[in-house]
Design an enzyme around this catalytic site. Sequence first.
Site, mmCIF file in Angstrom:
data_model
loop_
_atom_site.group_PDB
_atom_site.id
_atom_site.type_symbol
_atom_site.label_atom_id
_atom_site.label_comp_id
_atom_site.label_asym_id
_atom_site.label_seq_id
_atom_site.Cartn_x
_atom_site.Cartn_y
_atom_site.Cartn_z
ATOM 1 N N GLY A 292 -4.694 6.885 2.486
ATOM 2 C CA GLY A 292 -4.718 8.317 2.213
ATOM 3 C C GLY A 292 -6.037 8.798 1.648
ATOM 4 O O GLY A 292 -6.195 9.986 1.355
ATOM 5 N N TYR A 293 -7.001 7.877 1.474
ATOM 6 C CA TYR A 293 -8.337 8.212 0.979
ATOM 7 C C TYR A 293 -9.370 7.723 1.978
ATOM 8 O O TYR A 293 -9.094 6.830 2.783
ATOM 9 C CB TYR A 293 -8.580 7.576 -0.392
ATOM 10 C CG TYR A 293 -7.772 8.215 -1.500
ATOM 11 C CD1 TYR A 293 -8.331 9.178 -2.332
ATOM 12 C CD2 TYR A 293 -6.440 7.872 -1.685
ATOM 13 C CE1 TYR A 293 -7.582 9.783 -3.336
ATOM 14 C CE2 TYR A 293 -5.676 8.467 -2.674
ATOM 15 C CZ TYR A 293 -6.255 9.424 -3.503
ATOM 16 O OH TYR A 293 -5.504 10.021 -4.487
ATOM 17 N N GLY B 20 -2.927 3.738 -3.510
ATOM 18 C CA GLY B 20 -3.465 4.704 -4.460
ATOM 19 C C GLY B 20 -4.928 5.069 -4.300
ATOM 20 O O GLY B 20 -5.588 4.764 -3.303
ATOM 21 N N CYS C 158 -9.563 -1.836 3.716
ATOM 22 C CA CYS C 158 -8.784 -0.666 3.294
ATOM 23 C C CYS C 158 -9.180 -0.211 1.875
ATOM 24 O O CYS C 158 -10.264 0.314 1.695
ATOM 25 C CB CYS C 158 -7.297 -0.942 3.428
ATOM 26 S SG CYS C 158 -6.308 0.572 3.491
ATOM 27 N N GLN D 253 -12.979 1.030 0.263
ATOM 28 C CA GLN D 253 -13.308 2.181 -0.571
ATOM 29 C C GLN D 253 -13.958 1.750 -1.883
ATOM 30 O O GLN D 253 -14.918 2.378 -2.357
ATOM 31 C CB GLN D 253 -12.034 2.987 -0.833
ATOM 32 C CG GLN D 253 -11.400 3.554 0.427
ATOM 33 C CD GLN D 253 -9.932 3.906 0.244
ATOM 34 O OE1 GLN D 253 -9.413 3.911 -0.871
ATOM 35 N NE2 GLN D 253 -9.239 4.178 1.342
ATOM 36 N N HIS E 21 -6.942 -2.297 9.224
ATOM 37 C CA HIS E 21 -6.378 -3.608 8.888
ATOM 38 C C HIS E 21 -6.599 -4.619 10.011
ATOM 39 O O HIS E 21 -5.850 -4.636 10.990
ATOM 40 C CB HIS E 21 -4.873 -3.473 8.611
ATOM 41 C CG HIS E 21 -4.567 -2.785 7.328
ATOM 42 N ND1 HIS E 21 -4.310 -3.469 6.161
ATOM 43 C CD2 HIS E 21 -4.502 -1.467 7.020
ATOM 44 C CE1 HIS E 21 -4.093 -2.600 5.186
ATOM 45 N NE2 HIS E 21 -4.198 -1.378 5.679
ATOM 46 N N SER F 291 0.817 -1.211 0.000
ATOM 47 C CA SER F 291 0.000 0.000 0.000
ATOM 48 C C SER F 291 0.855 1.267 0.000
ATOM 49 O O SER F 291 0.352 2.360 -0.258
ATOM 50 C CB SER F 291 -0.932 0.014 1.213
ATOM 51 O OG SER F 291 -1.869 -1.034 1.144
ATOM 52 N N GLU G 25 -5.939 -7.658 9.966
ATOM 53 C CA GLU G 25 -4.817 -8.606 10.007
ATOM 54 C C GLU G 25 -3.595 -8.009 10.713
ATOM 55 O O GLU G 25 -2.587 -8.704 10.898
ATOM 56 C CB GLU G 25 -4.436 -9.028 8.584
ATOM 57 C CG GLU G 25 -3.566 -8.068 7.816
ATOM 58 C CD GLU G 25 -4.280 -6.842 7.293
ATOM 59 O OE1 GLU G 25 -3.613 -5.953 6.740
ATOM 60 O OE2 GLU G 25 -5.522 -6.743 7.433
ATOM 61 N N ASN H 165 -3.379 2.302 7.239
ATOM 62 C CA ASN H 165 -2.482 2.838 6.221
ATOM 63 C C ASN H 165 -3.319 3.231 5.009
ATOM 64 O O ASN H 165 -3.581 2.421 4.126
ATOM 65 C CB ASN H 165 -1.433 1.804 5.811
ATOM 66 C CG ASN H 165 -0.573 2.295 4.654
ATOM 67 O OD1 ASN H 165 -0.541 3.493 4.353
ATOM 68 N ND2 ASN H 165 0.106 1.385 3.977
#
Length: 381
Positions: free
Chosen positions: A290-291, A221, A246, A250, A331, A45, A333, A288
Amino acid sequence: MQARLLLEDGTLFTGKAFGSEGESTGEVVFNTGITGYQEVLSDPSYCGQIVTMTYPLIGNYGITRDDFEFIRPFIHGFVVRQHEEAPSNWRAQYTLDSLMKEYGIIGISEVDTRMLTRLIRRHGTLKGILTTSGKSVEELKEQLDAMVVMNDQVDRVSTKRRYHLPGPGESVVVVDFGSKDGIARDLSKRGFDVIVVPHDTTAEQIRRIHPDGIILSNGPGNPKDVPHAIEMIRSLLGEYPIFGICLGHQLFALASGADTAKMKFGHRGGNHPVKDLATNRCYITSQNHGYTVVADSLKGTELEVTHINNNDGTVEGIKHTKYPAFSVQYHPEAAPGPFDSSYLFDDFQSMIHQFKQSLPNIPQQSKMLAAAKSRAEAKGE
Protein backbone atom coordinates in the site's frame (compact mmCIF):
# COMPACT_ATOMS: atom_id res chain seq x y z
CA MET A 1 -25.94 -15.95 10.46
CA GLN A 2 -25.88 -12.42 9.11
CA ALA A 3 -22.68 -10.34 8.84
CA ARG A 4 -22.31 -6.66 8.02
CA LEU A 5 -19.45 -4.53 6.71
CA LEU A 6 -19.65 -0.78 7.32
CA LEU A 7 -17.21 1.55 5.54
CA GLU A 8 -16.10 4.94 6.80
CA ASP A 9 -17.99 6.66 3.96
CA GLY A 10 -21.23 5.21 5.38
CA THR A 11 -21.68 2.40 2.82
CA LEU A 12 -23.15 -0.71 4.45
CA PHE A 13 -22.86 -4.24 3.03
CA THR A 14 -25.04 -7.00 4.45
CA GLY A 15 -24.30 -10.65 3.74
CA LYS A 16 -23.89 -14.13 5.12
CA ALA A 17 -21.34 -14.79 7.86
CA PHE A 18 -18.73 -17.54 7.77
CA GLY A 19 -15.63 -18.22 9.80
CA SER A 20 -15.54 -16.75 13.30
CA GLU A 21 -18.18 -14.65 15.06
CA GLY A 22 -17.50 -11.24 16.56
CA GLU A 23 -16.29 -7.86 15.42
CA SER A 24 -13.17 -6.54 13.72
CA THR A 25 -11.88 -3.26 12.28
CA GLY A 26 -9.21 -2.59 9.70
CA GLU A 27 -8.32 -1.04 6.38
CA VAL A 28 -10.46 -2.54 3.61
CA VAL A 29 -8.35 -3.54 0.59
CA PHE A 30 -8.86 -5.79 -2.43
CA ASN A 31 -6.83 -8.57 -4.07
CA THR A 32 -7.29 -9.42 -7.75
CA GLY A 33 -5.93 -12.99 -7.62
CA ILE A 34 -7.99 -15.77 -9.18
CA THR A 35 -6.33 -18.43 -7.01
CA GLY A 36 -4.14 -18.30 -3.92
CA TYR A 37 -6.66 -17.29 -1.27
CA GLN A 38 -4.84 -19.44 1.31
CA GLU A 39 -1.52 -17.71 0.64
CA VAL A 40 -3.30 -14.36 0.85
CA LEU A 41 -4.85 -15.28 4.20
CA SER A 42 -1.47 -16.36 5.59
CA ASP A 43 0.56 -13.43 4.23
CA PRO A 44 1.66 -11.35 7.25
CA SER A 45 1.73 -8.23 5.05
CA TYR A 46 -2.08 -8.17 5.43
CA CYS A 47 -1.83 -7.68 9.19
CA GLY A 48 -4.62 -5.33 10.34
CA GLN A 49 -6.52 -5.36 7.03
CA ILE A 50 -9.90 -6.62 5.85
CA VAL A 51 -9.24 -8.30 2.50
CA THR A 52 -11.76 -8.38 -0.36
CA MET A 53 -11.24 -11.01 -3.06
CA THR A 54 -12.37 -9.78 -6.48
CA TYR A 55 -12.59 -13.31 -7.91
CA PRO A 56 -16.17 -14.41 -7.15
CA LEU A 57 -15.67 -18.03 -5.96
CA ILE A 58 -13.48 -18.57 -2.89
CA GLY A 59 -12.93 -21.75 -0.88
CA ASN A 60 -13.47 -24.19 -3.76
CA TYR A 61 -10.17 -26.06 -3.29
CA GLY A 62 -10.06 -25.97 0.49
CA ILE A 63 -7.04 -25.50 2.76
CA THR A 64 -3.74 -27.39 2.74
CA ARG A 65 -1.11 -26.91 5.48
CA ASP A 66 1.74 -27.11 2.96
CA ASP A 67 0.47 -23.96 1.24
CA PHE A 68 0.73 -21.67 4.26
CA GLU A 69 3.03 -18.67 3.87
CA PHE A 70 3.24 -18.04 7.62
CA ILE A 71 2.55 -19.99 10.76
CA ARG A 72 -0.80 -18.21 11.22
CA PRO A 73 -2.94 -15.51 9.56
CA PHE A 74 -2.98 -11.91 10.78
CA ILE A 75 -5.74 -10.45 8.58
CA HIS A 76 -8.74 -8.86 10.32
CA GLY A 77 -11.47 -10.03 7.96
CA PHE A 78 -12.29 -11.70 4.64
CA VAL A 79 -14.88 -10.50 2.11
CA VAL A 80 -16.01 -12.72 -0.78
CA ARG A 81 -18.83 -12.95 -3.30
CA GLN A 82 -19.40 -16.69 -2.92
CA HIS A 83 -17.99 -18.90 -0.18
CA GLU A 84 -17.77 -22.58 -1.14
CA GLU A 85 -18.47 -24.78 1.86
CA ALA A 86 -17.68 -28.14 0.20
CA PRO A 87 -14.25 -27.95 -1.47
CA SER A 88 -13.16 -30.40 -4.17
CA ASN A 89 -9.40 -31.07 -4.02
CA TRP A 90 -7.51 -34.25 -3.18
CA ARG A 91 -4.94 -32.18 -1.25
CA ALA A 92 -7.50 -30.37 0.91
CA GLN A 93 -7.16 -31.10 4.63
CA TYR A 94 -10.00 -28.86 5.82
CA THR A 95 -12.22 -26.01 4.73
CA LEU A 96 -11.74 -22.27 4.54
CA ASP A 97 -14.49 -21.87 7.14
CA SER A 98 -12.72 -24.13 9.65
CA LEU A 99 -9.41 -22.29 9.15
CA MET A 100 -11.06 -18.95 9.84
CA LYS A 101 -12.83 -20.28 12.92
CA GLU A 102 -9.50 -21.63 14.24
CA TYR A 103 -7.81 -18.23 14.00
CA GLY A 104 -10.75 -15.98 14.87
CA ILE A 105 -11.18 -14.41 11.43
CA ILE A 106 -14.61 -13.06 10.49
CA GLY A 107 -15.85 -13.62 6.95
CA ILE A 108 -18.72 -12.16 4.96
CA SER A 109 -20.08 -13.60 1.72
CA GLU A 110 -22.93 -12.89 -0.72
CA VAL A 111 -21.97 -9.24 -1.07
CA ASP A 112 -21.29 -7.27 -4.26
CA THR A 113 -17.47 -7.39 -4.25
CA ARG A 114 -17.35 -5.61 -7.61
CA MET A 115 -19.18 -2.62 -6.14
CA LEU A 116 -16.91 -2.67 -3.09
CA THR A 117 -13.78 -2.77 -5.25
CA ARG A 118 -14.99 0.12 -7.37
CA LEU A 119 -15.64 2.14 -4.20
CA ILE A 120 -12.09 1.54 -2.99
CA ARG A 121 -10.65 2.45 -6.39
CA ARG A 122 -12.68 5.66 -6.41
CA HIS A 123 -12.13 6.80 -2.83
CA GLY A 124 -8.91 5.00 -1.91
CA THR A 125 -8.38 2.57 0.93
CA LEU A 126 -11.22 2.88 3.45
CA LYS A 127 -11.50 1.99 7.10
CA GLY A 128 -14.16 -0.59 7.82
CA ILE A 129 -15.81 -2.57 10.60
CA LEU A 130 -16.92 -6.17 10.05
CA THR A 131 -19.39 -7.62 12.54
CA THR A 132 -21.79 -10.46 13.24
CA SER A 133 -23.34 -8.57 16.18
CA GLY A 134 -26.73 -6.92 16.34
CA LYS A 135 -25.38 -3.42 17.04
CA SER A 136 -27.01 -0.47 15.35
CA VAL A 137 -25.34 1.27 12.42
CA GLU A 138 -24.89 4.33 14.64
CA GLU A 139 -22.98 2.31 17.24
CA LEU A 140 -20.79 0.77 14.56
CA LYS A 141 -20.12 4.21 13.05
CA GLU A 142 -18.95 5.50 16.44
CA GLN A 143 -16.53 2.58 16.77
CA LEU A 144 -15.25 3.15 13.26
CA ASP A 145 -14.73 6.87 13.87
CA ALA A 146 -12.64 6.00 16.93
CA MET A 147 -10.51 3.49 15.03
CA VAL A 148 -6.78 4.23 14.92
CA VAL A 149 -4.74 2.67 12.11
CA MET A 150 -2.19 0.27 13.57
CA ASN A 151 1.48 1.29 13.47
CA ASP A 152 3.00 -1.77 15.15
CA GLN A 153 2.22 -4.40 12.51
CA VAL A 154 5.87 -5.31 11.93
CA ASP A 155 6.43 -5.98 15.62
CA ARG A 156 3.31 -8.17 15.69
CA VAL A 157 4.35 -10.42 12.80
CA SER A 158 8.16 -10.55 13.07
CA THR A 159 9.89 -13.51 14.68
CA LYS A 160 10.83 -12.88 18.31
CA ARG A 161 14.04 -14.89 18.20
CA ARG A 162 16.70 -15.82 15.69
CA TYR A 163 16.43 -19.20 13.95
CA HIS A 164 18.56 -21.13 11.48
CA LEU A 165 17.70 -22.98 8.25
CA PRO A 166 20.96 -24.85 7.49
CA GLY A 167 22.34 -25.03 3.97
CA PRO A 168 25.68 -25.84 2.33
CA GLY A 169 26.18 -22.51 0.59
CA GLU A 170 26.67 -18.84 1.41
CA SER A 171 25.34 -17.47 4.69
CA VAL A 172 22.40 -15.08 4.32
CA VAL A 173 20.65 -13.11 7.06
CA VAL A 174 16.94 -12.57 6.45
CA VAL A 175 15.70 -9.59 8.46
CA ASP A 176 12.13 -10.59 9.22
CA PHE A 177 9.66 -7.71 8.91
CA GLY A 178 6.88 -10.25 8.26
CA SER A 179 8.72 -12.60 5.92
CA LYS A 180 6.74 -15.10 3.86
CA ASP A 181 7.98 -18.70 3.89
CA GLY A 182 8.40 -18.50 0.12
CA ILE A 183 11.52 -16.36 0.59
CA ALA A 184 13.18 -19.00 2.75
CA ARG A 185 12.12 -21.71 0.29
CA ASP A 186 13.72 -19.91 -2.66
CA LEU A 187 16.91 -19.28 -0.72
CA SER A 188 17.11 -22.91 0.43
CA LYS A 189 16.62 -24.13 -3.16
CA ARG A 190 19.83 -22.30 -4.03
CA GLY A 191 21.75 -23.84 -1.15
CA PHE A 192 21.92 -20.74 1.04
CA ASP A 193 22.58 -21.11 4.76
CA VAL A 194 19.71 -18.98 6.08
CA ILE A 195 19.62 -17.16 9.43
CA VAL A 196 16.32 -15.38 10.13
CA VAL A 197 16.51 -12.53 12.66
CA PRO A 198 13.90 -10.22 14.28
CA HIS A 199 13.05 -6.85 12.77
CA ASP A 200 14.81 -4.94 15.57
CA THR A 201 18.16 -6.69 15.15
CA THR A 202 20.92 -4.07 15.12
CA ALA A 203 23.66 -3.60 12.56
CA GLU A 204 26.25 -4.71 15.09
CA GLN A 205 24.35 -7.90 15.86
CA ILE A 206 24.23 -8.71 12.13
CA ARG A 207 27.96 -8.02 11.80
CA ARG A 208 28.63 -10.58 14.52
CA ILE A 209 26.88 -13.22 12.39
CA HIS A 210 29.34 -12.51 9.53
CA PRO A 211 26.85 -13.19 6.72
CA ASP A 212 27.69 -13.20 3.02
CA GLY A 213 24.52 -11.25 2.23
CA ILE A 214 21.36 -9.72 3.68
CA ILE A 215 17.71 -10.05 2.65
CA LEU A 216 15.27 -7.35 3.76
CA SER A 217 11.91 -9.13 3.78
CA ASN A 218 8.38 -8.11 3.00
CA GLY A 219 6.08 -6.96 5.78
CA PRO A 220 2.99 -4.91 6.66
CA GLY A 221 2.34 -1.24 7.22
CA ASN A 222 4.15 2.05 6.72
CA PRO A 223 7.94 1.72 6.34
CA LYS A 224 8.40 4.92 8.34
CA ASP A 225 6.96 3.11 11.37
CA VAL A 226 10.19 1.06 11.66
CA PRO A 227 12.90 3.78 11.85
CA HIS A 228 15.32 1.44 13.63
CA ALA A 229 15.41 -0.73 10.50
CA ILE A 230 16.23 2.29 8.34
CA GLU A 231 19.22 3.10 10.56
CA MET A 232 20.37 -0.53 10.52
CA ILE A 233 20.28 -0.68 6.71
CA ARG A 234 22.05 2.66 6.37
CA SER A 235 24.84 1.42 8.62
CA LEU A 236 25.34 -1.82 6.65
CA LEU A 237 25.20 -0.41 3.11
CA GLY A 238 28.42 -1.29 1.31
CA GLU A 239 29.50 -3.87 3.87
CA TYR A 240 27.32 -6.70 2.54
CA PRO A 241 25.28 -7.39 -0.60
CA ILE A 242 21.65 -6.43 0.16
CA PHE A 243 18.40 -7.52 -1.52
CA GLY A 244 15.15 -5.84 -0.45
CA ILE A 245 11.66 -7.22 -1.13
CA CYS A 246 8.41 -5.19 -0.83
CA LEU A 247 8.64 -3.47 2.60
CA GLY A 248 12.38 -4.22 2.47
CA HIS A 249 12.49 -2.32 -0.83
CA GLN A 250 10.87 0.73 0.75
CA LEU A 251 13.18 0.60 3.78
CA PHE A 252 16.23 0.33 1.50
CA ALA A 253 15.03 3.43 -0.38
CA LEU A 254 14.52 5.40 2.85
CA ALA A 255 17.95 4.35 4.13
CA SER A 256 19.47 5.62 0.89
CA GLY A 257 17.89 9.07 1.13
CA ALA A 258 14.70 8.58 -0.93
CA ASP A 259 11.11 8.94 0.27
CA THR A 260 7.96 6.79 0.36
CA ALA A 261 4.25 7.63 0.24
CA LYS A 262 0.91 5.90 0.75
CA MET A 263 -0.83 4.83 -2.45
CA LYS A 264 -4.51 5.47 -3.15
CA PHE A 265 -5.47 1.79 -3.05
CA GLY A 266 -2.20 -0.12 -3.55
CA HIS A 267 -1.29 -3.15 -5.63
CA ARG A 268 -2.52 -6.56 -4.49
CA GLY A 269 -2.75 -9.60 -6.73
CA GLY A 270 -0.80 -11.99 -8.92
CA ASN A 271 -1.19 -10.27 -12.28
CA HIS A 272 0.70 -6.94 -12.13
CA PRO A 273 2.88 -6.14 -15.18
CA VAL A 274 6.37 -4.80 -14.42
CA LYS A 275 8.87 -3.52 -16.99
CA ASP A 276 12.61 -4.13 -16.64
CA LEU A 277 14.16 -0.89 -17.91
CA ALA A 278 17.46 -2.58 -18.82
CA THR A 279 15.90 -5.16 -21.16
CA ASN A 280 12.45 -3.68 -21.91
CA ARG A 281 11.04 -7.05 -20.93
CA CYS A 282 7.69 -7.21 -19.11
CA TYR A 283 7.20 -9.59 -16.17
CA ILE A 284 3.89 -10.55 -14.59
CA THR A 285 4.36 -10.25 -10.85
CA SER A 286 2.80 -10.98 -7.49
CA GLN A 287 2.27 -7.86 -5.39
CA ASN A 288 0.89 -6.79 -2.03
CA HIS A 289 1.69 -3.27 -0.88
CA GLY A 290 0.00 0.00 0.00
CA TYR A 291 3.09 2.26 -0.05
CA THR A 292 5.49 3.15 -2.84
CA VAL A 293 8.89 4.75 -3.35
CA VAL A 294 8.41 8.33 -4.62
CA ALA A 295 10.13 8.54 -8.01
CA ASP A 296 11.06 12.23 -7.72
CA SER A 297 12.72 11.61 -4.36
CA LEU A 298 15.40 9.47 -6.03
CA LYS A 299 16.97 12.59 -7.55
CA GLY A 300 20.15 13.46 -5.70
CA THR A 301 20.51 9.98 -4.21
CA GLU A 302 22.80 7.16 -5.30
CA LEU A 303 19.84 5.09 -6.42
CA GLU A 304 18.52 4.46 -9.90
CA VAL A 305 15.23 2.97 -11.06
CA THR A 306 15.47 -0.51 -12.60
CA HIS A 307 11.78 -1.49 -12.90
CA ILE A 308 8.48 0.36 -13.27
CA ASN A 309 4.83 -0.70 -13.11
CA ASN A 310 3.27 -0.82 -16.57
CA ASN A 311 -0.16 0.15 -15.27
CA ASP A 312 0.61 3.32 -13.32
CA GLY A 313 4.34 4.00 -13.79
CA THR A 314 5.21 3.62 -10.10
CA VAL A 315 8.69 2.52 -9.03
CA GLU A 316 8.98 -1.28 -8.86
CA GLY A 317 12.74 -1.74 -8.58
CA ILE A 318 15.88 0.22 -7.66
CA LYS A 319 19.60 -0.41 -7.29
CA HIS A 320 22.47 1.40 -5.61
CA THR A 321 24.99 2.84 -8.05
CA LYS A 322 27.99 2.39 -5.73
CA TYR A 323 27.23 -0.51 -3.42
CA PRO A 324 26.05 -4.09 -4.09
CA ALA A 325 22.41 -3.52 -3.19
CA PHE A 326 19.11 -3.67 -5.05
CA SER A 327 15.42 -4.12 -4.28
CA VAL A 328 12.04 -4.75 -5.86
CA GLN A 329 8.55 -3.76 -4.80
CA TYR A 330 6.98 -7.03 -5.93
CA HIS A 331 7.37 -10.63 -4.70
CA PRO A 332 9.90 -12.78 -6.61
CA GLU A 333 8.99 -15.73 -4.36
CA ALA A 334 5.40 -15.49 -5.75
CA ALA A 335 3.05 -17.67 -3.61
CA PRO A 336 0.53 -16.87 -4.87
CA GLY A 337 1.49 -15.76 -8.34
CA PRO A 338 3.71 -16.42 -11.35
CA PHE A 339 7.36 -17.40 -11.04
CA ASP A 340 8.61 -14.91 -13.69
CA SER A 341 10.80 -13.06 -11.20
CA SER A 342 12.45 -15.92 -9.29
CA TYR A 343 15.64 -15.16 -11.25
CA LEU A 344 16.21 -12.25 -8.85
CA PHE A 345 17.39 -14.72 -6.21
CA ASP A 346 19.95 -15.96 -8.74
CA ASP A 347 21.02 -12.35 -9.36
CA PHE A 348 21.45 -11.91 -5.60
CA GLN A 349 23.59 -15.05 -5.42
CA SER A 350 25.74 -13.81 -8.30
CA MET A 351 26.10 -10.44 -6.56
CA ILE A 352 27.39 -12.22 -3.44
CA HIS A 353 29.94 -14.18 -5.50
CA GLN A 354 31.17 -11.03 -7.25
CA PHE A 355 31.42 -9.14 -3.97
CA LYS A 356 33.46 -11.90 -2.36
CA GLN A 357 35.77 -12.09 -5.37
CA SER A 358 36.37 -8.36 -5.35
CA LEU A 359 38.50 -8.72 -2.19
CA PRO A 360 39.72 -12.33 -2.47
CA ASN A 361 42.70 -12.20 -0.14
CA ILE A 362 41.35 -10.01 2.65
CA PRO A 363 39.76 -11.56 5.78
CA GLN A 364 36.07 -10.88 6.30
CA GLN A 365 36.67 -8.42 9.15
CA SER A 366 39.08 -6.41 7.01
CA LYS A 367 36.57 -6.45 4.15
CA MET A 368 33.94 -4.89 6.40
CA LEU A 369 36.32 -2.23 7.70
CA ALA A 370 37.42 -1.37 4.16
CA ALA A 371 33.80 -1.09 3.02
CA ALA A 372 32.90 1.10 6.00
CA LYS A 373 35.85 3.38 5.26
CA SER A 374 34.83 3.58 1.60
CA ARG A 375 31.28 4.49 2.58
CA ALA A 376 32.48 7.21 4.94
CA GLU A 377 34.77 8.68 2.27
CA ALA A 378 31.91 8.68 -0.25
CA LYS A 379 29.84 10.72 2.22
CA GLY A 380 32.72 13.12 2.83
CA GLU A 381 33.05 12.13 6.49
